[in-house]
Design a protein around this motif. Structure first.
Motif, PDB file in Angstrom:
ATOM      1  N   THR A   1       0.843  -1.200   0.000  1.00 25.56           N
ATOM      2  CA  THR A   1       0.000   0.000   0.000  1.00 25.56           C
ATOM      3  C   THR A   1       0.880   1.252   0.000  1.00 25.56           C
ATOM      4  N   LEU A   2       1.857   1.261   0.917  1.00 21.65           N
ATOM      5  CA  LEU A   2       2.718   2.432   1.011  1.00 21.65           C
ATOM      6  C   LEU A   2       3.596   2.567  -0.227  1.00 21.65           C
ATOM      7  N   ALA A   3       4.048   1.410  -0.764  1.00 26.37           N
ATOM      8  CA  ALA A   3       4.882   1.456  -1.967  1.00 26.37           C
ATOM      9  C   ALA A   3       4.086   2.018  -3.139  1.00 26.37           C
ATOM     10  N   LEU A   4       2.824   1.628  -3.208  1.00 23.25           N
ATOM     11  CA  LEU A   4       1.983   2.124  -4.298  1.00 23.25           C
ATOM     12  C   LEU A   4       1.829   3.643  -4.199  1.00 23.25           C
ATOM     13  N   VAL A   5       1.495   4.105  -3.004  1.00 25.33           N
ATOM     14  CA  VAL A   5       1.312   5.549  -2.825  1.00 25.33           C
ATOM     15  C   VAL A   5       2.618   6.284  -3.112  1.00 25.33           C
ATOM     16  N   GLY A   6       3.693   5.816  -2.467  1.00 23.90           N
ATOM     17  CA  GLY A   6       4.982   6.499  -2.629  1.00 23.90           C
ATOM     18  C   GLY A   6       5.488   6.438  -4.058  1.00 23.90           C
ATOM     19  N   GLY A   7       5.379   5.259  -4.654  1.00 23.90           N
ATOM     20  CA  GLY A   7       5.884   5.088  -6.016  1.00 23.90           C
ATOM     21  C   GLY A   7       5.151   5.986  -7.004  1.00 23.90           C
ATOM     22  N   VAL A   8       3.831   5.968  -6.910  1.00 24.50           N
ATOM     23  CA  VAL A   8       3.057   6.772  -7.862  1.00 24.50           C
ATOM     24  C   VAL A   8       3.339   8.263  -7.651  1.00 24.50           C
ATOM     25  N   LEU A   9       3.447   8.671  -6.386  1.00 23.95           N
ATOM     26  CA  LEU A   9       3.742  10.081  -6.124  1.00 23.95           C
ATOM     27  C   LEU A   9       5.087  10.464  -6.728  1.00 23.95           C
ATOM     28  N   LEU A  10       6.078   9.602  -6.533  1.00 18.73           N
ATOM     29  CA  LEU A  10       7.414   9.900  -7.040  1.00 18.73           C
ATOM     30  C   LEU A  10       7.389  10.046  -8.562  1.00 18.73           C
ATOM     31  N   VAL A  11       6.761   9.061  -9.208  1.00 20.19           N
ATOM     32  CA  VAL A  11       6.739   9.073 -10.679  1.00 20.19           C
ATOM     33  C   VAL A  11       5.962  10.287 -11.190  1.00 20.19           C
ATOM     34  N   THR A  12       4.764  10.506 -10.637  1.00 18.71           N
ATOM     35  CA  THR A  12       3.922  11.566 -11.204  1.00 18.71           C
ATOM     36  C   THR A  12       4.502  12.952 -10.936  1.00 18.71           C
ATOM     37  N   VAL A  13       5.070  13.154  -9.744  1.00 18.91           N
ATOM     38  CA  VAL A  13       5.605  14.486  -9.457  1.00 18.91           C
ATOM     39  C   VAL A  13       6.842  14.753 -10.323  1.00 18.91           C
ATOM     40  N   THR A  14       7.740  13.765 -10.390  1.00 17.79           N
ATOM     41  CA  THR A  14       8.960  13.974 -11.179  1.00 17.79           C
ATOM     42  C   THR A  14       8.628  14.187 -12.655  1.00 17.79           C
ATOM     43  N   LEU A  15       7.907  13.218 -13.226  1.00 19.33           N
ATOM     44  CA  LEU A  15       7.558  13.356 -14.641  1.00 19.33           C
ATOM     45  C   LEU A  15       6.683  14.579 -14.866  1.00 19.33           C
ATOM     46  N   GLY A  16       5.780  14.818 -13.905  1.00 18.87           N
ATOM     47  CA  GLY A  16       4.876  15.964 -14.036  1.00 18.87           C
ATOM     48  C   GLY A  16       5.653  17.269 -14.159  1.00 18.87           C
TER      49      GLY A  16
END
Lengths: 329, 290, 276
Positions: B72-87
Motif C-alpha cells: 500500500t505504502l509502496a503504491l502511494v509512494g511510487g506513484v507520487l514519485l513518478v507523477t511528481v517527477t515526470l509531471g
C-alpha cells in the motif's frame, strides 16, 4: 431624514477594544467626515453604523429608531465602498437597479429612477456596459448611482476616492459636494486625507486609537485644536511643535505654530535653510533654528531664499499653547 | 463582515455538510468497529459472539498483512514519485512556446477521463499481455523474451498503470502553477547570472512548492484507496505479491466471507490513513497557506 | 526570451513536447484503433497499425449483447445527480467558510477532506448491509447518495477556494442594497463564481462517472452504470480484445468528449481550484 445618534458605542474584536466607547450625534442633512490615521477605527465605526459589524455594546439610533440590532438592509442607509464593490456580472443599469429590485419595486419605477440617476451622474451612455469596461471615475459614479436611487436616510462613504488618481480625485470631490448640496441628505464620509475632510465637511470627527479627539467645523479645528493630535493632524504642512525654553516663555509645555503663520524677515528666530521647495504659488522652507529645532515655513508666492541661506523668522499668527498632557491651554 | 446574524447564518449553512459527513463517517465506521470485535462469518452464520481482539491479531499474524501494508505504502509512494517527477518535467516542456499547445493539453489530460477498470484492462490486455500485448511484440522485435509484467513484477506494473492515470493531474496542476510564474523573475535571475539549472533550482522549484503539495495531498487521498486497478489486473497475485490493504480486506469479505476479520482490517486501514494524513498535514500543511 | 538559436530550440521542444503528449495519449488511441479491428487483426503479431482489417462489427456486437443505453443512462443520472445534489449542499457551506471564517474553519475543512481518506473497503460491509436494510441496493438514488457524500469534501473545498477569490466587499454591498442572504447567494455570489462552479461540476461529474468501487459493490443490473458494465465485460483473456476495446471505448467516450469540449473550465477544475 437621517439623524444618527451613537450612544456609548463600543466594539471589541476578541480581547482588543477597537472602539472603547463613542458618543456622537450626526444631524439630519449634515456632511460629516471621519478622519484619522489608518487603524484609528474610522472604518470600523462606519461599518458599525452600516450594520456590517455588530456593536459589542451601546446603541445606534437612526431617526429616533433603535437600529443597533437591525440588519444592514433594514437601516435605510446606502454605502459607497473603497473598491466600489460593483457587481461585475451586471450591466451598469442592473447595478444601479439592484437595490430597487431587492426592495421589490416595480419595473417601470426602477427604470425611471435609474434613468434619472444616470442623467445626474452622466452615465446615460454607459448604462448597458459592464463595470469592467468603465474607467475608475465612471465606476465611482456607478457606485454613487447605486446609492442614490434608493433615496436612503444617509449615505456612507468608505474612502471612496483613494483608488483614483490625483486629478480625478479633485473632480470627484467636487461632485460629491455638489451632490450633497442638491440632495441635502446626511452623508458620513471616511477618509485619512485631511484635505478631503477640510474641503467637504460640515463637521469633522477626528479619530485616534478608537477615540474621538475632537468634533467640529473644519475651521474650528484649524483655529482651535483641542490637543496636540488634532493640531498636528489638521493642516498641511503639519504644525510646528516647539518644546523647552521657547515654550516656557509662552507659559506652556509645548507651543505650536503653523508654517503659514511664520514670516520670513526680521524676527526673534534665526536659522539656516535646509530644504527649499519653490512651487510658484507657495514656497516651503525647512529652517534649522538654533535652540528650537527645525521649523517648516510656508511663504506665499516666490521668495529668493535657498539652501544654506541664513534667515530670520518671526511668528505672524496664532501661537497654540499646550500643557504637559497635550491639551490646549 | 461578521455580525452575530451572519455568523449564525454561516453555522446554519455549514451544518448540512457537516451533519451529512458525520453520518457518512460515524454510522458505517461504528458498525465496522462493532463487527471487528465479533465472530461473524457468512459461511457459518449460527456461530457468533464476541472475540475480543482476535480479528485484529489474525491480521497482525498474517504474513500477507505486512506485505499488504508495504505494498500500500509502496503504491502511494511510487506513484507520487513518478507523477511528481515526470509531471514537473512535462510541465516544463509544455510550458515552452510550442505549436498547438492547447491540442497538446487535450492529449495529455486524456488518461484522466479513463475509468480505472478500463485503464487497467487496456494496459493488461493490449500492452502487458505476454502473448498479444504490444510490449511483448516490442520485446520479440528486439529478439528478447517478452517480460511477464503482471506475473513477475506485479507491483511495478500496477504502479506504472496508476501513474499513467494520475500523470495528467500532476502535470496540469504543475503547468498551471508554472504559468503563474512571472517571466520578469526569471529574467531578473538570468541578469543575475543564474544558469538554466540554477533558475530551475532557485526560482522555479520554490514557486512550485505549493502546487507539489496539492498534488501530493490530493493524490494520496485517492491512492490510499486504489482498488479497481488491482481487481481488474492481478487480483492481488501472484500469491499476495500485489495485495494492498484495501484488496486484502476485500478478499476477507468477499472470498473468505469473514466479516469480522474484514471489519478489523477496515479499522486498521482507517488508522493507517489517519497516520498518513497526520504526517501529510504536519509536513505539508503550512505550504498550503500563502 | 529572444535568442539567436531560438528557432532551432523551438523545433526541438515542439518535437519533444509532441512526442511526450502522444506517448501519454497512445494507450487510449491504441484502444480505439483496436476497437475497430477484427478479432484476428487485433491480436495479430506483429501488431497491425494501418494494415488491419477495419470493422464496426465490435460495436454492433457489444450494443446487441448488452443493454448499453441503460448503463449509459444510469451513469448520466448517477454522475449528474450526485454532483448537483453535492453542489446544493456545498454552496452554502463554502459561502459560510469563505466569507464568515471562524477560528475553526481551517480545521473543519481539513476534517472534511480527511473523511475522504477513509478507505471505502473499511465501510463496505456496513454500507452494504444498510443498503440492504433500506432497500437501496441496486437503485440509482442509493448510488447518487453515496457518490454525493464521497465527493462532498472535494466539492466544498473547490468552491471554498473559488469563493475566496471574490472580494467580500461586493457581498457587503449587496447586503447594504437590501439583499437577503438568499438573494445575496443567488444574484451576486453564484453568478460571480459561475466559472468556478462549472469547473467543480465538471470535475465531479468525471469523478463520479469513473467511480468503480461502490458502483460495482452496490449494484447488480438495474442501476449499474458504465463502470460496472465494463467490469462485467473483462472476462476471458485475449479472446475478444476488439470487443473489449469497443466496450471500453463506449464507456469512456462520452466523458472524453465532454471533457474535451469543456477543456477550459475543466483544466481549471482539474487543479481542484488549489492552484492559480
Amino acid at each position: 431624514m437621517g439623524k444618527i445618534e451613537l450612544t456609548r458605542v463600543r466594539k471589541a474584536f476578541g480581547e482588543v477594544d477597537v472602539i472603547p466607547g463613542i458618543d456622537l450625534t450626526i444631524e439630519d442633512g449634515e456632511f460629516v467626515v471621519f478622519v484619522g490615521p489608518s487603524g484609528c477605527g474610522k472604518s470600523t465605526l462606519l461599518r458599525l453604523i452600516a450594520g456590517l459589524e455588530d456593536t459589542t455594546s451601546g446603541t445606534i439610533t437612526i431617526d429616533g429608531r433603535d437600529a443597533t440590532h437591525l440588519p444592514p438592509a433594514k437601516r435605510g442607509l446606502a454605502m459607497v465602498f473603497q473598491s466600489y464593490a460593483l457587481y461585475p456580472h451586471m450591466t451598469v443599469r442592473k447595478n444601479i437597479a439592484f437595490p430597487l429590485k431587492m426592495a421589490g419595486m416595480d419595473r417601470a419605477e426602477q427604470d425611471r429612477r435609474v434613468e434619472r440617476a444616470a442623467r445626474v451622474l452622466n452615465l446615460t451612455d454607459s448604462l448597458d456596459r459592464r463595470p469592467g469596461q468603465l474607467s475608475g471615475g465612471q465606476r465611482q459614479r456607478v457606485a454613487i448611482g447605486r446609492a442614490i436611487v434608493r433615496e436612503p436616510a444617509a449615505f456612507l462613504f468608505d474612502e471612496p476616492l483613494s483608488n483614483l488618481d490625483a486629478a480625478l480625485r479633485v473632480g470627484m470631490r467636487q461632485e460629491i459636494s455638489e451632490l450633497h448640496q442638491s440632495l441635502k441628505t446626511t452623508m458620513i464620509y471616511v477618509t485619512h486625507d485631511q484635505v478631503e475632510a477640510m474641503t467637504m465637511a460640515d463637521k469633522i470627527v477626528v479619530l485616534n486609537a478608537g477615540r474621538i479627539e475632537q468634533v467640529g467645523a473644519p475651521l474650528e479645528l484649524y483655529n482651535n485644536p483641542r490637543n496636540l493630535f488634532v493640531a498636528g493632524f489638521i493642516g498641511s504642512p503639519k504644525m510646528n511643535f516647539i518644546e523647552g525654553p521657547e515654550a516656557a516663555r509662552h507659559d506652556a509645555h509645548t507651543i505650536g505654530i503653523r508654517p503659514e503663520h511664520i514670516a520670513v524677515g526680521d524676527g526673534p528666530w534665526e536659522g539656516v535653510v535646509g530644504l527649499s521647495e519653490h512651487l510658484g504659488s507657495d514656497s516651503f522652507l525647512k529652517v534649522a533654528v538654533e535652540g528650537i529645532g527645525t521649523l517648516t515655513v510656508r511663504a506665499v508666492g516666490e521668495i529668493g531664499v535657498h539652501h544654506g541661506d541664513r534667515i530670520r523668522l518671526a511668528p505672524s499668527g496664532k501661537i497654540h499653547r499646550f500643557d504637559a498632557n497635550g491639551l490646549a491651554l | 463582515m461578521s455580525t452575530r446574524s451572519s455568523r449564525l447564518a454561516a453555522r446554519g449553512m455549514v451544518a448540512p455538510s457537516v451533519v451529512l459527513l458525520l453520518i457518512w463517517m460515524v454510522i458505517p465506521l461504528s458498525m465496522t468497529l462493532y463487527y471487528s470485535f465479533r465472530l461473524y462469518r457468512l459461511l457459518s452464520p449460527d456461530r457468533t459472539g464476541w472475540v475480543g481482539f482476535n480479528n485484529y491479531l489474525w491480521f497482525f499474524n498474517a504474513p500477507e498483512f505486512w506485505q499488504a501494508l508495504f505494498n500500500t505504502l509502496a503504491l502511494v509512494g511510487g506513484v507520487l514519485l513518478v507523477t511528481v517527477t515526470l509531471g514537473v518535467l512535462i510541465a516544463l516542456l509544455i510550458d515552452q512556446p510550442v505549436k498547438g499547445q492547447s491540442f497538446l493539453r487535450i492529449l495529455v489530460i486524456a488518461p484522466f477521463f479513463v475509468m480505472p477498470p478500463v485503464a487497467a484492462s487496456i494496459w493488461e490486455n493490449l500492452f502487458m499481455h505476454p502473448q498479444n500485448g504490444l510490449f511483448a511484440a516490442l520485446a520479440r522485435g528486439f529478439g528478447m523474451q517478452p517480460i511477464l509484467f503482471l506475473e513477475q513484477y506485479p507491483m511495478w506494473s500496477i504502479i506504472g498503470i496508476v501513474s499513467w492515470e494520475w500523470l495528467p493531474f500532476a502535470t496540469l496542476i504543475l503547468l498551471t502553477a508554472l504559468q503563474s510564474l512571472s517571466s520578469e523573475q526569471l529574467e531578473a535571475a538570468e541578469m543575475d547570472g543564474a544558469g538554466a539549472f540554477a533558475r530551475f533550482r532557485y526560482i522555479i522549484l520554490p514557486h512550485l512548492t505549493r502546487a507539489i503539495t496539492v498534488v501530493i495531498l490530493i493524490q494520496t487521498i485517492f491512492l490510499l484507496g486504489i482498488f479497481g486497478e488491482i481487481f481488474t489486473t492481478t487480483q492481488g497475485g501472484p500469491g499476495s505479491a500485489s495485495t494492498t490493504l484495501p484488496y486484502m480486506i476485500f478478499k476477507q469479505a468477499i472470498a473468505a466471507k469473514d466479516i469480522g476479520r474484514a471489519a478489523a482490517g477496515g479499522i486498521i486501514a482507517v488508522i493507517l490513513a489517519n497516520i498518513v494524513a497526520y504526517f501529510l498535514m504536519r509536513g505539508l500543511g503550512r505550504n498550503l497557506d500563502a | 526570451m529572444a535568442r539567436a538559436h531560438s528557432t532551432r530550440r523551438k523545433v526541438v521542444t515542439t518535437i519533444a513536447a509532441w512526442g511526450v503528449a502522444l506517448t501519454i495519449f497512445f494507450p487510449v488511441l491504441w484502444m480505439i484503433l483496436t476497437s475497430f479491428k477484427t478479432e484476428a487483426s487485433a491480436v495479430a503479431m506483429p501488431p497491425q497499425f494501418l494494415s488491419a482489417d477495419w470493422t464496426l462489427e465490435n460495436y454492433a456486437t457489444v450494443w446487441a449483447r448488452s443493454d448499453y443505453p441503460r448503463f449509459f443512462w444510469n451513469s448520466v443520472v448517477i454522475a449528474v445527480g450526485s454532483t448537483l445534489l453535492g453542489l446544493a449542499v456545498a454552496i452554502p457551506a463554502a459561502w459560510a467558510m469563505a466569507f464568515v471564517p471562524g477560528r475553526r474553519t481551517r480545521d473543519l475543512l481539513m476534517w472534511m477532506l480527511s473523511t475522504k481518506m477513509m478507505p471505502a473497503v473499511a465501510v463496505m460491509i456496513p454500507l452494504y448491509l444498510l443498503f440492504l436494510r433500506f432497500g437501496l441496493l441496486d437503485t440509482r438514488i442509493g448510488l447518487v447518495l453515496v457518490l454525493m457524500l464521497m465527493n462532498l469534501p472535494i466539492i466544498v473545498w473547490m468552491l471554498y477556494t473559488y469563493f475566496k477569490e471574490i472580494p467580500g466587499e461586493i457581498l457587503e454591498a449587496a447586503r447594504m442594497d437590501g439583499a437577503s442572504l438568499w438573494n445575496e447567494i443567488v444574484y451576486v455570489l453564484t453568478p460571480m463564481a459561475l466559472p468556478g462552479i462549472a469547473s467543480t461540476m465538471l470535475l465531479n461529474i468525471i469523478l463520479a462517472w469513473n467511480e468503480a468501487f461502490w458502483t460495482i459493490v452496490l449494484t447488480t443490473t438495474k442501476a449499474a452504470p458504465l463502470s460496472a458494465f465494463i467490469a462485467s465485460f473483462s472476462a476471458p483473456q485475449g479472446l475478444f480484445y476488439a470487443k473489449l476495446s469497443a466496450a471500453s471505448a463506449m464507456a469512456i467516450l462520452p466523458i472524453l468528449i465532454m471533457g474535451w469540449f469543456s477543456q477550459k473550465q475543466l483544466v481549471r477544475g482539474l487543479t481542484f481550484g488549489a492552484v492559480k
